[in-house]
Design a protein around this motif. Structure first.
Motif, short mmCIF file in Angstrom:
data_model
loop_
_atom_site.label_atom_id
_atom_site.label_comp_id
_atom_site.label_asym_id
_atom_site.label_seq_id
_atom_site.Cartn_x
_atom_site.Cartn_y
_atom_site.Cartn_z
N PRO A 1 0.85 -1.40 0.22
CA PRO A 1 0.27 0.10 0.02
C PRO A 1 0.85 1.20 0.01
N GLY B 1 -2.34 4.68 -3.38
CA GLY B 1 -2.86 3.36 -3.74
C GLY B 1 -2.18 2.19 -3.38
N VAL B 2 -1.26 1.66 -4.43
CA VAL B 2 -0.73 0.44 -4.34
C VAL B 2 0.54 0.71 -5.20
N CYS C 1 -7.55 4.52 -6.08
CA CYS C 1 -8.09 3.33 -5.54
C CYS C 1 -9.28 3.55 -4.58
N TRP D 1 -5.73 -5.76 -4.75
CA TRP D 1 -5.26 -5.71 -6.18
C TRP D 1 -4.00 -6.75 -6.43
N ALA E 1 -5.25 -1.75 -0.82
CA ALA E 1 -5.10 -0.47 -1.03
C ALA E 1 -5.63 0.21 0.12
N PRO F 1 -5.40 4.13 0.36
CA PRO F 1 -4.93 5.58 0.03
C PRO F 1 -5.32 6.56 1.07
#
Length: 438
Positions: A286, A290-291, A350, A356, A380, A382
């Motif tokens: 993370p 997001g990722v 995200c 994901w 994720a 965020p």
């Protein structure tokens, strides 16, 4: 100037400067055609030394986080430092590393080189210049065939003027190779043909007794420009076969046009494929946006394919953390595939809590790729603000206008900019556009 091949074994080493663009500079892991002509010159027992301000290839981009959309007065692509410290292929002779100087830079145009060459010639005093330029002038619409030819002629004149022995410098000048067709640039093949014809007619007129010139027929000697382009890894830049072909083109010009060497370079019948191992240490974690997915850089890779999908769309078990890296049977399950220039990929915008999945492979052009890595996963989380509220758009005489309210959750935090994304649905194949506004 005496013929280059006359009493060559009893003269001081020829100082040779390669002047070119990315085709001549090469990228990390390449042998380069410069190395192949270096080998040929040694086989022909020509005493020589390469001169120039650079020594290496173009090294890969360094990984970096995503940039926000640029504000209207900011450059869309910020200038990056010139990269010239990349390594050569692992099998390159150690002696070449000590004699690999050149004056070739990715993206270089003849229109630029003509203003730079005098300084290099004045400092290094080459006896022979191997010139490979002009493609970027035509392909980037910097100039047409006639003006590109004028830039090359200016380069020759400036180099001669900067030589200690006025006019006492020889040239082997390459024409421009074709590349695989590019949609929207149907003019490029025709302009290439026009330029190559103009150059072939001009070379005899540019020669002087003190400063001989030879035409290098790059285009006809290079298996590039068709849909297959066996000598190019991306439809333009040489792979291991193309490096031999381009060096062969120069060797033919040197033998036939300048009397240097006895016979032209021969392309070997078998050329090993570039080694591209599977990326190792692939990780998904993370990030505030997001990722982020990272992996160890693969030597010799020109870039990486990255597949991503929401874990809910995966056909694999929810408890699986990795799959066999050579399994391509699940291609249809991946919702997106991206190309990364460095060993990093970011998934942004995200929803918190979504899982994901990713897998990565290294690429060395259109036809050479590693096996896929195993699958990695991250959830994720965020830390970004939600999007603006109450977005309103309307047509204007010049296009459209948009307005919105700041995110209610922003509190007192200062927002640096908003990113406005739009897509022109009336243009088939259009890409989304973005701009930063305050």
């Amino acid at each position: 100037m005496a013929p280059l091949g006359e009493n060559v074994e009893h003269r001081p080493p020829l100082k040779i400067m390669v002047i070119g663009d990315s085709i001549s500079q090469g990228r990390e892991g390449d042998w380069t055609w410069r190395y192949r002509i270096w080998e040929w010159l040694r086989e022909e027992k020509v005493p020589f030394v390469f001169v120039g301000p650079f020594q290496g290839t173009e090294q890969p981009e360094q990984p970096s986080p995503p940039r926000p959309p640029p504000l209207p007065w900011e450059p869309a692509w910020p200038p990056s430092p010139f990269r010239s410290n990349g390594e050569y292929a692992r099998g390159v002779s150690a002696a070449f590393h000590a004699n690999s100087c050149h004056f070739a830079a990715g993206g270089r145009q003849a229109a630029q080189a003509k203003d730079l060459v005098a300084e290099q010639v004045a400092a290094l005093q080459p006896d022979l210049c191997l010139v490979q330029l002009g493609f970027n002038d035509l392909s980037w619409c910097v100039s047409g065939p006639e003006d590109t030819l004028a830039s090359v002629k200016c380069l020759v004149d400036c180099a001669r003027a900067a030589s200690v022995n006025p006019g006492g410098i020889a040239f082997a000048i390459a024409d421009i190779p074709h590349r695989t067709p590019v949609e929207g640039r149907e003019d490029l093949p025709a302009n290439t043909n026009v330029y190559n014809s103009l150059l072939a007619r001009a070379i005899p007129a540019w020669r002087t007794p003190e400063s001989p010139l030879a035409l290098v027929r790059f285009c006809e000697n290079y298996s590039c420009g068709t849909d297959t382009s066996a000598g190019a890894y991306d439809g333009l830049h040489p792979n291991a076969l193309g490096e031999y072909e381009l060096a062969q083109a120069f060797s033919r010009a040197l033998v036939d046009g300048l009397g240097l060497g006895r016979r032209a370079l021969r392309v070997p019948p078998h050329i090993p494929q570039r080694p591209i191992p599977e990326p190792a240490n692939v990780r998904a974690t993370p990030s505030p946006c997001g990722v982020v997915v990272t992996w160890d850089p693969v030597f010799g890779a020109y870039g990486y394919d990255v597949r991503e999908r929401l874990a809910s769309s995966s056909s694999s078990s929810s408890s699986s953390s990795s799959l066999d890296g050579d399994d391509d049977d699940d291609d249809g399950a991946w919702t997106a595939q991206y190309f990364a220039h460095s060993n990093r990929h970011d998934t942004t915008r995200c929803v918190a809590g979504t899982a994901w999945e990713y897998r990565v492979r290294a690429r060395a052009g259109d036809r050479v790729a590693s096996t896929w890595s195993g699958i990695v996963r991250a959830v994720a989380n965020p830390q970004t603000l939600p999007g603006p509220a109450r977005i309103v758009t309307h047509a204007t005489a010049a296009g459209f206008a948009a307005a919105w309210d700041p995110p209610p959750e922003s509190g007192g935090d200062e927002i640096d900019r908003y990113g406005v994304f739009w897509l022109d649905l009336d243009v088939p194949g259009a890409f989304p556009s973005a701009v930063g506004v305050r």
